[in-house]
Design a protein around this motif. Structure first.
Motif, PDB file in Angstrom:
ATOM      1  N   VAL A 238       0.733  -1.349  -0.032  1.00 18.25           N
ATOM      2  CA  VAL A 238      -0.060   0.091  -0.051  1.00 18.25           C
ATOM      3  C   VAL A 238       0.827   1.260   0.014  1.00 18.25           C
ATOM      4  O   VAL A 238       0.766   2.200  -0.752  1.00 18.25           O
ATOM      5  CB  VAL A 238      -0.869  -0.157   1.228  1.00 18.25           C
ATOM      6  CG1 VAL A 238      -1.715   1.416   1.237  1.00 18.25           C
ATOM      7  CG2 VAL A 238      -1.695  -1.063   0.957  1.00 18.25           C
ATOM      8  N   LEU A 239       1.929   1.364   0.907  1.00 19.80           N
ATOM      9  CA  LEU A 239       2.963   2.512   0.991  1.00 19.80           C
ATOM     10  C   LEU A 239       3.464   2.806  -0.246  1.00 19.80           C
ATOM     11  O   LEU A 239       3.847   3.844  -0.836  1.00 19.80           O
ATOM     12  CB  LEU A 239       3.670   2.389   2.253  1.00 19.80           C
ATOM     13  CG  LEU A 239       2.953   2.308   3.456  1.00 19.80           C
ATOM     14  CD1 LEU A 239       4.023   2.233   4.504  1.00 19.80           C
ATOM     15  CD2 LEU A 239       2.397   3.918   3.633  1.00 19.80           C
TER      16      LEU A 239
ATOM     17  N   ALA B 144      -8.631  13.688  -2.560  1.00 17.27           N
ATOM     18  CA  ALA B 144      -8.013  12.685  -3.848  1.00 17.27           C
ATOM     19  C   ALA B 144      -6.913  11.987  -3.078  1.00 17.27           C
ATOM     20  O   ALA B 144      -6.726  10.724  -3.464  1.00 17.27           O
ATOM     21  CB  ALA B 144      -7.494  13.755  -4.585  1.00 17.27           C
ATOM     22  N   GLU B 145      -6.235  12.316  -2.038  1.00 18.90           N
ATOM     23  CA  GLU B 145      -5.275  11.671  -1.246  1.00 18.90           C
ATOM     24  C   GLU B 145      -5.950  10.425  -0.510  1.00 18.90           C
ATOM     25  O   GLU B 145      -5.510   9.190  -0.522  1.00 18.90           O
ATOM     26  CB  GLU B 145      -4.574  12.587  -0.387  1.00 18.90           C
ATOM     27  CG  GLU B 145      -3.519  13.330  -0.763  1.00 18.90           C
ATOM     28  CD  GLU B 145      -2.945  14.446   0.249  1.00 18.90           C
ATOM     29  OE1 GLU B 145      -1.838  14.873  -0.051  1.00 18.90           O
ATOM     30  OE2 GLU B 145      -3.949  14.809   1.087  1.00 18.90           O
TER      31      GLU B 145
ATOM     32  N   THR C  79      -7.352   4.550  -0.132  1.00 20.17           N
ATOM     33  CA  THR C  79      -8.281   3.717  -0.117  1.00 20.17           C
ATOM     34  C   THR C  79      -8.425   2.721  -1.118  1.00 20.17           C
ATOM     35  O   THR C  79      -8.528   1.558  -1.069  1.00 20.17           O
ATOM     36  CB  THR C  79      -9.781   4.484  -0.197  1.00 20.17           C
ATOM     37  OG1 THR C  79     -10.000   5.402   1.066  1.00 20.17           O
ATOM     38  CG2 THR C  79     -11.014   3.495   0.012  1.00 20.17           C
ATOM     39  N   GLN C  80      -8.079   3.361  -2.460  1.00 18.69           N
ATOM     40  CA  GLN C  80      -7.853   2.339  -3.658  1.00 18.69           C
ATOM     41  C   GLN C  80      -6.422   1.361  -3.378  1.00 18.69           C
ATOM     42  O   GLN C  80      -6.790   0.059  -3.788  1.00 18.69           O
ATOM     43  CB  GLN C  80      -7.591   3.168  -4.935  1.00 18.69           C
ATOM     44  CG  GLN C  80      -7.669   2.240  -6.040  1.00 18.69           C
ATOM     45  CD  GLN C  80      -7.302   3.113  -7.212  1.00 18.69           C
ATOM     46  OE1 GLN C  80      -7.325   4.312  -7.379  1.00 18.69           O
ATOM     47  NE2 GLN C  80      -7.324   2.357  -8.272  1.00 18.69           N
TER      48      GLN C  80
ATOM     49  N   CYS D  19      -7.115  -5.021   1.831  1.00 15.58           N
ATOM     50  CA  CYS D  19      -7.612  -4.734   3.005  1.00 15.58           C
ATOM     51  C   CYS D  19      -8.689  -4.051   2.990  1.00 15.58           C
ATOM     52  O   CYS D  19      -9.291  -3.774   2.003  1.00 15.58           O
ATOM     53  CB  CYS D  19      -6.370  -3.567   3.558  1.00 15.58           C
ATOM     54  SG  CYS D  19      -4.596  -4.188   3.707  1.00 15.58           S
ATOM     55  N   THR D  20      -9.411  -3.761   4.135  1.00 19.65           N
ATOM     56  CA  THR D  20     -10.517  -3.057   4.367  1.00 19.65           C
ATOM     57  C   THR D  20     -10.368  -1.822   5.100  1.00 19.65           C
ATOM     58  O   THR D  20      -9.461  -1.630   5.810  1.00 19.65           O
ATOM     59  CB  THR D  20     -11.784  -3.814   4.985  1.00 19.65           C
ATOM     60  OG1 THR D  20     -11.356  -4.253   6.342  1.00 19.65           O
ATOM     61  CG2 THR D  20     -12.262  -5.165   4.038  1.00 19.65           C
ATOM     62  N   THR D  21     -11.074  -0.800   4.880  1.00 15.60           N
ATOM     63  CA  THR D  21     -10.861   0.662   5.539  1.00 15.60           C
ATOM     64  C   THR D  21     -12.054   0.845   6.131  1.00 15.60           C
ATOM     65  O   THR D  21     -13.335   0.399   5.950  1.00 15.60           O
ATOM     66  CB  THR D  21     -10.563   1.768   4.495  1.00 15.60           C
ATOM     67  OG1 THR D  21     -11.621   1.791   3.637  1.00 15.60           O
ATOM     68  CG2 THR D  21      -9.351   1.414   4.009  1.00 15.60           C
ATOM     69  N   ALA D  22     -11.976   1.455   7.537  1.00 21.01           N
ATOM     70  CA  ALA D  22     -13.375   1.897   8.034  1.00 21.01           C
ATOM     71  C   ALA D  22     -13.927   3.293   7.456  1.00 21.01           C
ATOM     72  O   ALA D  22     -13.300   3.970   6.868  1.00 21.01           O
ATOM     73  CB  ALA D  22     -12.804   2.386   9.649  1.00 21.01           C
TER      74      ALA D  22
END
Length: 63
Positions: free
Chosen positions: A7-8, A46-47, A52-53, A60-63
């Motif tokens: 992700v990073l 945008a960030e 999230t994408q 992964c999932t996001t809250a």
């Protein structure tokens, strides 16, 4: 490939195989190079969307 590294790397714009090793929790925030007291700032829409994408593509999932 660890999720955080993938992700990073994606958010930073380079290949996951070049990602540095990550350990523990990761906190992401915006950076304001012009602030002399606190260089952090909230993420722009945008960030947030790019992060999230990248998390979704890494499984992964996001809250």
């Amino acid at each position: 490939m660890r999720f955080a590294a993938a992700v990073l790397a994606r958010v930073a714009g380079f290949p996951p195989e070049q990602a540095p090793e990550t350990r523990g929790p990761v906190a992401l925030f915006g950076w304001d190079p012009d602030s002399e007291w606190d260089s952090t700032r909230p993420l722009t829409t945008a960030e947030h969307d790019v992060i999230t994408q990248a998390l979704a593509e890494a499984g992964c999932t996001t809250a």
